[in-house]
Write a protein that holds these residues in place. Structure first.
Motif, PDB file in Angstrom:
ATOM      1  N   LEU A  39      -2.232  27.466 -14.549  1.00 48.48           N
ATOM      2  CA  LEU A  39      -2.145  26.715 -14.695  1.00 48.48           C
ATOM      3  C   LEU A  39      -4.011  26.320 -15.605  1.00 48.48           C
ATOM      4  O   LEU A  39      -4.136  25.528 -16.125  1.00 48.48           O
ATOM      5  CB  LEU A  39      -3.353  26.828 -13.052  1.00 48.48           C
ATOM      6  N   ALA A  40      -4.104  27.271 -16.057  1.00 44.71           N
ATOM      7  CA  ALA A  40      -5.045  27.246 -17.632  1.00 44.71           C
ATOM      8  C   ALA A  40      -3.806  26.765 -18.912  1.00 44.71           C
ATOM      9  O   ALA A  40      -4.778  26.113 -19.406  1.00 44.71           O
ATOM     10  CB  ALA A  40      -5.422  29.223 -18.170  1.00 44.71           C
ATOM     11  N   GLY A  41      -2.784  27.262 -18.628  1.00 43.50           N
ATOM     12  CA  GLY A  41      -1.754  26.587 -20.353  1.00 43.50           C
ATOM     13  C   GLY A  41      -1.627  24.838 -19.481  1.00 43.50           C
ATOM     14  O   GLY A  41      -1.219  24.367 -20.863  1.00 43.50           O
ATOM     15  N   ILE A  42      -1.028  24.468 -18.201  1.00 48.23           N
ATOM     16  CA  ILE A  42      -0.849  23.311 -17.907  1.00 48.23           C
ATOM     17  C   ILE A  42      -1.706  22.384 -17.514  1.00 48.23           C
ATOM     18  O   ILE A  42      -1.662  21.170 -17.745  1.00 48.23           O
ATOM     19  CB  ILE A  42       0.928  23.739 -16.982  1.00 48.23           C
ATOM     20  N   GLY A  43      -2.328  22.579 -17.371  1.00 44.41           N
ATOM     21  CA  GLY A  43      -3.850  21.437 -16.297  1.00 44.41           C
ATOM     22  C   GLY A  43      -3.408  21.894 -15.030  1.00 44.41           C
ATOM     23  O   GLY A  43      -2.638  21.637 -14.451  1.00 44.41           O
ATOM     24  N   GLU A  44      -5.376  21.978 -14.408  1.00 41.80           N
ATOM     25  CA  GLU A  44      -4.932  21.437 -12.995  1.00 41.80           C
ATOM     26  C   GLU A  44      -4.407  20.254 -12.716  1.00 41.80           C
ATOM     27  O   GLU A  44      -4.609  18.980 -13.652  1.00 41.80           O
ATOM     28  CB  GLU A  44      -6.720  21.633 -12.220  1.00 41.80           C
ATOM     29  N   PRO A  45      -3.226  19.888 -11.346  1.00 42.68           N
ATOM     30  CA  PRO A  45      -2.724  18.438 -11.144  1.00 42.68           C
ATOM     31  C   PRO A  45      -3.986  17.885 -10.778  1.00 42.68           C
ATOM     32  O   PRO A  45      -4.591  18.151 -10.261  1.00 42.68           O
ATOM     33  CB  PRO A  45      -1.523  19.761 -10.060  1.00 42.68           C
ATOM     34  N   LEU A  62      11.141  20.442 -15.654  1.00 45.03           N
ATOM     35  CA  LEU A  62       9.713  19.552 -15.537  1.00 45.03           C
ATOM     36  C   LEU A  62       9.240  19.994 -15.262  1.00 45.03           C
ATOM     37  O   LEU A  62       8.848  21.467 -13.708  1.00 45.03           O
ATOM     38  CB  LEU A  62      10.644  17.791 -14.469  1.00 45.03           C
ATOM     39  N   ASN A  63       7.652  19.370 -15.228  1.00 47.04           N
ATOM     40  CA  ASN A  63       6.549  19.964 -13.941  1.00 47.04           C
ATOM     41  C   ASN A  63       6.038  18.791 -13.137  1.00 47.04           C
ATOM     42  O   ASN A  63       6.140  17.819 -13.318  1.00 47.04           O
ATOM     43  CB  ASN A  63       5.412  20.331 -14.502  1.00 47.04           C
ATOM     44  N   VAL A  64       6.290  18.704 -12.228  1.00 42.34           N
ATOM     45  CA  VAL A  64       6.522  18.418 -10.521  1.00 42.34           C
ATOM     46  C   VAL A  64       4.886  18.937  -9.531  1.00 42.34           C
ATOM     47  O   VAL A  64       5.321  19.704  -9.433  1.00 42.34           O
ATOM     48  CB  VAL A  64       8.014  18.465  -9.900  1.00 42.34           C
ATOM     49  N   ILE A  65       4.865  17.297  -9.568  1.00 37.69           N
ATOM     50  CA  ILE A  65       3.700  17.438  -8.687  1.00 37.69           C
ATOM     51  C   ILE A  65       3.650  16.750  -7.496  1.00 37.69           C
ATOM     52  O   ILE A  65       3.445  15.380  -7.466  1.00 37.69           O
ATOM     53  CB  ILE A  65       2.368  16.896  -9.685  1.00 37.69           C
ATOM     54  N   TRP A  66       4.329  17.860  -6.358  1.00 41.14           N
ATOM     55  CA  TRP A  66       4.203  16.845  -5.519  1.00 41.14           C
ATOM     56  C   TRP A  66       2.549  15.793  -4.921  1.00 41.14           C
ATOM     57  O   TRP A  66       1.626  17.085  -4.372  1.00 41.14           O
ATOM     58  CB  TRP A  66       4.724  17.621  -3.916  1.00 41.14           C
ATOM     59  N   TYR A  86       3.198  26.861  -8.637  1.00 35.37           N
ATOM     60  CA  TYR A  86       2.378  27.579  -9.566  1.00 35.37           C
ATOM     61  C   TYR A  86       1.104  27.302  -8.153  1.00 35.37           C
ATOM     62  O   TYR A  86       0.121  28.051  -8.933  1.00 35.37           O
ATOM     63  CB  TYR A  86       2.538  27.550 -10.562  1.00 35.37           C
ATOM     64  N   SER A  87       1.441  26.832  -7.726  1.00 38.54           N
ATOM     65  CA  SER A  87      -0.324  26.064  -6.521  1.00 38.54           C
ATOM     66  C   SER A  87       0.827  25.137  -5.779  1.00 38.54           C
ATOM     67  O   SER A  87       1.797  24.620  -5.818  1.00 38.54           O
ATOM     68  CB  SER A  87      -0.698  25.151  -7.700  1.00 38.54           C
ATOM     69  N   ILE A 133       1.132  20.497   2.785  1.00 35.84           N
ATOM     70  CA  ILE A 133      -0.439  20.735   2.604  1.00 35.84           C
ATOM     71  C   ILE A 133      -1.209  19.395   2.238  1.00 35.84           C
ATOM     72  O   ILE A 133      -0.775  18.771   1.481  1.00 35.84           O
ATOM     73  CB  ILE A 133      -0.675  22.022   1.767  1.00 35.84           C
ATOM     74  N   PRO A 134      -2.466  19.586   2.352  1.00 36.55           N
ATOM     75  CA  PRO A 134      -3.313  18.063   2.194  1.00 36.55           C
ATOM     76  C   PRO A 134      -3.945  17.950   0.534  1.00 36.55           C
ATOM     77  O   PRO A 134      -5.223  17.277   0.413  1.00 36.55           O
ATOM     78  CB  PRO A 134      -4.464  17.880   3.150  1.00 36.55           C
ATOM     79  N   ARG A 135      -3.387  18.740  -0.011  1.00 41.46           N
ATOM     80  CA  ARG A 135      -3.703  18.795  -1.102  1.00 41.46           C
ATOM     81  C   ARG A 135      -2.504  18.647  -2.337  1.00 41.46           C
ATOM     82  O   ARG A 135      -0.964  18.830  -2.076  1.00 41.46           O
ATOM     83  CB  ARG A 135      -4.481  20.495  -1.578  1.00 41.46           C
ATOM     84  N   LEU A 136      -2.440  19.201  -3.477  1.00 40.17           N
ATOM     85  CA  LEU A 136      -1.554  18.317  -4.677  1.00 40.17           C
ATOM     86  C   LEU A 136      -0.767  20.308  -4.978  1.00 40.17           C
ATOM     87  O   LEU A 136      -1.215  21.047  -4.658  1.00 40.17           O
ATOM     88  CB  LEU A 136      -2.634  17.951  -6.229  1.00 40.17           C
ATOM     89  N   THR A 137       0.769  19.782  -5.040  1.00 40.07           N
ATOM     90  CA  THR A 137       1.647  21.157  -5.792  1.00 40.07           C
ATOM     91  C   THR A 137       1.830  21.070  -6.195  1.00 40.07           C
ATOM     92  O   THR A 137       1.990  19.445  -6.388  1.00 40.07           O
ATOM     93  CB  THR A 137       2.496  21.001  -4.180  1.00 40.07           C
ATOM     94  N   GLY A 138       2.118  21.994  -7.506  1.00 38.05           N
ATOM     95  CA  GLY A 138       2.608  22.148  -8.432  1.00 38.05           C
ATOM     96  C   GLY A 138       4.031  23.413  -8.689  1.00 38.05           C
ATOM     97  O   GLY A 138       3.695  23.880  -8.667  1.00 38.05           O
TER      98      GLY A 138
END
Length: 180
Positions: A39-45, A62-66, A86-87, A133-138
């Motif tokens: 998260l520190a390197g790629i940024g918070e989704p 790919l960095n996939v953000i669901w 990772y998240s 879940i009710p938030r983003l997933t990385g």
């Protein structure tokens, strides 16, 4: 801290190993074992989407953000895929063909992935993905091939009939998730 360029270089080197998918899995396991570093390197989704980190004919990263509670229909990749969360969380349903020429599938198993989990999917794997879940997933996705140009299939969610995978339609699902 996670360094995207270093990660790409490690994945490129893994392609030269005797067991590239095993080497990729080990890289992803090390990487997502420290989610705060990723998260520190790629940024918070901040929104659902697919970020291309690297694409060639033999490797796609790919960095996939669901999006929250987002689901993508059953599909295959026709190439090995290794996924490291990772998240957040992603739930996978694994499907198998029913036999014959119908192209139909039926659910065979399932697996939940949470931060620090890694899954390797063989080239014949068919799966659907839900962010429960009710938030983003990385998740970092590494494909041993050209993800955006390879011919593959998707299955209509209601009838489970096979059709050609539509990259653009699937990318629009991420935008629909953002508009909710």
């Amino acid at each position: 801290m996670f360094d995207v360029q270093r990660f790409i270089e490690q994945c490129q080197a893994a392609l030269l190993e005797t067991d590239p998918s095993g080497a990729m899995r080990a890289i992803l396991e090390r990487t997502v074992s420290m989610p705060s570093e990723v998260l520190a390197g790629i940024g918070e989704p901040s929104r659902a989407g697919v970020q291309k980190l690297y694409t060639t004919e033999n490797l796609t990263i790919l960095n996939v953000i669901w999006g929250p509670q987002m689901t993508i229909m059953p599909h295959n990749h026709e190439m090995t895929a290794i996924v490291g969360v990772y998240s957040g969380a992603e739930d996978n349903i694994f499907w198998r063909r029913t036999g014959g020429s119908s192209g139909l599938i039926k659910a065979a198993s399932a697996r939940s992935l949470r931060a620090k989990d890694v899954a390797a999917l063989g080239p014949d794997t068919i799966h659907s993905v839900t962010n429960p879940i009710p938030r983003l997933t990385g998740a970092l996705h590494v494909y041993l091939g050209p993800f955006f140009t390879a011919y593959r299939s998707e299955w209509e969610p209601e009838t489970l009939h096979e059709g050609a995978y539509d990259v653009n339609k699937n990318m629009r699902l991420f935008e629909k998730s953002n508009s909710r």
